[in-house]
Design a protein around this motif. Structure first.
Motif, short mmCIF file in Angstrom:
data_model
loop_
_atom_site.label_atom_id
_atom_site.label_comp_id
_atom_site.label_asym_id
_atom_site.label_seq_id
_atom_site.Cartn_x
_atom_site.Cartn_y
_atom_site.Cartn_z
N UNK A 1 -2.25 2.50 -1.63
CA UNK A 1 -3.67 2.21 -1.40
C UNK A 1 -3.83 0.93 -0.57
N UNK A 2 -3.04 -0.09 -0.90
CA UNK A 2 -3.12 -1.34 -0.13
C UNK A 2 -2.87 -1.08 1.35
N UNK A 3 -1.82 -0.32 1.66
CA UNK A 3 -1.46 -0.11 3.06
C UNK A 3 -2.44 0.80 3.79
N UNK A 4 -3.00 1.76 3.04
CA UNK A 4 -3.96 2.66 3.68
C UNK A 4 -5.26 1.92 3.98
N UNK A 5 -5.72 1.10 3.03
CA UNK A 5 -7.01 0.44 3.23
C UNK A 5 -6.90 -0.85 4.03
N UNK B 1 -4.19 -2.09 6.45
CA UNK B 1 -2.93 -2.07 7.21
C UNK B 1 -2.63 -3.40 7.91
N UNK B 2 -3.66 -4.22 8.10
CA UNK B 2 -3.44 -5.52 8.78
C UNK B 2 -3.14 -6.65 7.80
N UNK C 1 5.41 -1.11 8.53
CA UNK C 1 4.93 -0.10 9.47
C UNK C 1 5.49 1.29 9.12
N UNK C 2 6.75 1.34 8.72
CA UNK C 2 7.35 2.63 8.33
C UNK C 2 6.58 3.25 7.17
N UNK D 1 -4.59 -12.49 3.66
CA UNK D 1 -5.80 -12.11 4.39
C UNK D 1 -5.85 -10.59 4.47
N UNK D 2 -6.88 -9.97 3.86
CA UNK D 2 -6.93 -8.50 3.85
C UNK D 2 -6.99 -7.87 5.25
#
Ligand code: HEM
Length: 331
Positions: free
Chosen positions: A299-303, A305-306, A198-199, A329-330
């Motif tokens: 990019x992974x976290x922006x696209x 986040x879940x 989350x940070x 799970x994306x």
């Protein structure tokens, strides 16, 4: 330092404390020439100095930073395929293709050869097939050098350098077997620590710190690098006799409790680590790996986040620390 019996019946010294590891990697009595053949990482000065200079120039910080837009593009193209999937394997669909595409483009390895290069690399990494695979890999590179048109690429820059075949085999393999694990191991650490995840989502400026902390916690070469004593060598108050085999354990150093408090915990902003080595053999690809890591995680976290674990991942059996399968799970 401690003398241990290795699983394959040899006796080797293992160096594991952070300060001892740094001392060992800077010690001229511990040679990197553990394998003959003149590959850059297995040479000592003065040969090493000559071989490394042009390679380091070809992997300059400026050139690596300039690759950012292209790496972002490759990353996004790969992750487009995740949009419509319930579950994906991180290694096969992302962690592997990203660095292999980047290193092949940078070197000038044609796209049609990528599968062949992938197979040769994995055979080179397996002890049973290593020697024979090296021969075929060298032939492949030789043939590429004879047939390739000059271009804006590293092979063209290095074309007149000595030991070029060995250097290119090293760059192709080092350039993708390790960064794969930075992405896989790092993502696993992140998915197990929702607070840090989350940070990073809230504050992407912390991404470079996170990449270094992933490397400290679970670097691909955690097992370490090999040296051979060419003289009696004193490390941390212990004398290692001449001709001893030595394993310098980067992973142990990176979790040395006298340097890192709670060493098994992911914690941003720590002191520097030795996952890229230290001294004259310090990783030539460190800047590239960090740029790829920052873009991959950012990019992974922006696209996605879940993003969440879909199953307990499996570590593979290899001297490179990494995951065999890693399902997420994306969304
Ligand atoms: C050397 C780690 C990525 C090319 C090294 C060494 C380490 C290392 C520990 C020192 C070996 C020793 O002292 O014996 C890593 C890690 C990576 C990574 C953890 C990714 C996360 C790359 C990439 C490239 C690369 C992307 C390709 C461009 C090299 C080369 C050397 C080297 C050519 C030999 C340098 C020398 O002997 O002077 N790497 N590496 N590495 N690495 Fe990397």
């Amino acid at each position: 330092p401690a003398l241990i019996d290795t699983p394959d019946g040899r006796r080797a010294w293992v160096i594991s404390r952070y300060d001892d590891v740094v001392q060992a990697l800077g010690h001229p009595g511990l040679s990197s020439a553990v394998i003959p053949g003149g590959m850059l990482n297995h040479t000592d000065p003065p040969e090493h100095t000559q071989l490394r200079k042009p390679v380091a120039r070809a992997f300059s910080t400026r050139r690596m930073e300039a690759l950012r837009p292209r790496i972002e593009r490759i990353t996004n193209d790969l992750l487009d395929a995740w949009e419509t999937e319930d579950e994906v394997d991180v290694i096969d669909t992302f962690a592997y293709p990203l660095p292999i595409t980047v290193i092949c483009e940078l070197l000038g390895v044609p796209e049609r050869d990528r599968n062949e290069v992938r197979t040769l690399t994995s055979e080179l990494m397996a002890p049973e097939t290593m020697v024979e695979a090296y021969g075929r890999f060298a032939l492949y590179v030789q043939n590429l050098l004879e047939t390739k048109e000059p271009g804006d690429d590293v092979i063209t820059d290095l074309r007149d350098e000595p030991n070029l075949v060995q250097t290119l085999v090293l760059l192709i393999t080092a350039g993708h077997e390790t960064t794969v694990q930075l992405i896989g191991n790092g993502l696993l650490a992140l998915l197990r620590d929702p607070a840090v995840k989350q940070r990073l989502i809230d504050d992407p400026i912390l991404l470079p710190d996170a990449v270094d902390e992933f490397l400290r916690l679970d670097g691909p070469l955690a097992l370490g690098v090999s040296r051979i004593a060419t003289a009696d060598v004193e490390i941390g108050g212990v004398t290692i006799p001449r001709s001893s085999q030595v394993t310098v354990s980067l992973g142990a150093a990176n979790r040395d409790p006298s340097r890192y408090s709670d060493p098994d915990v992911l914690q941003l902003g720590r002191d520097p680590h030795v996952a890229f080595g230290h001294g004259i053999h310090y990783c030539v690809g460190a800047r590239l790996a960090r740029v790829e890591g920052e873009i991959a995680f950012g990019t992974l976290l922006r696209r996605f986040p879940e993003l969440a674990l879909a199953a307990e991942p499996e570590w593979r059996e290899s001297f490179i620390r990494g995951l065999a399968s890693f399902r997420v799970r994306p969304k």
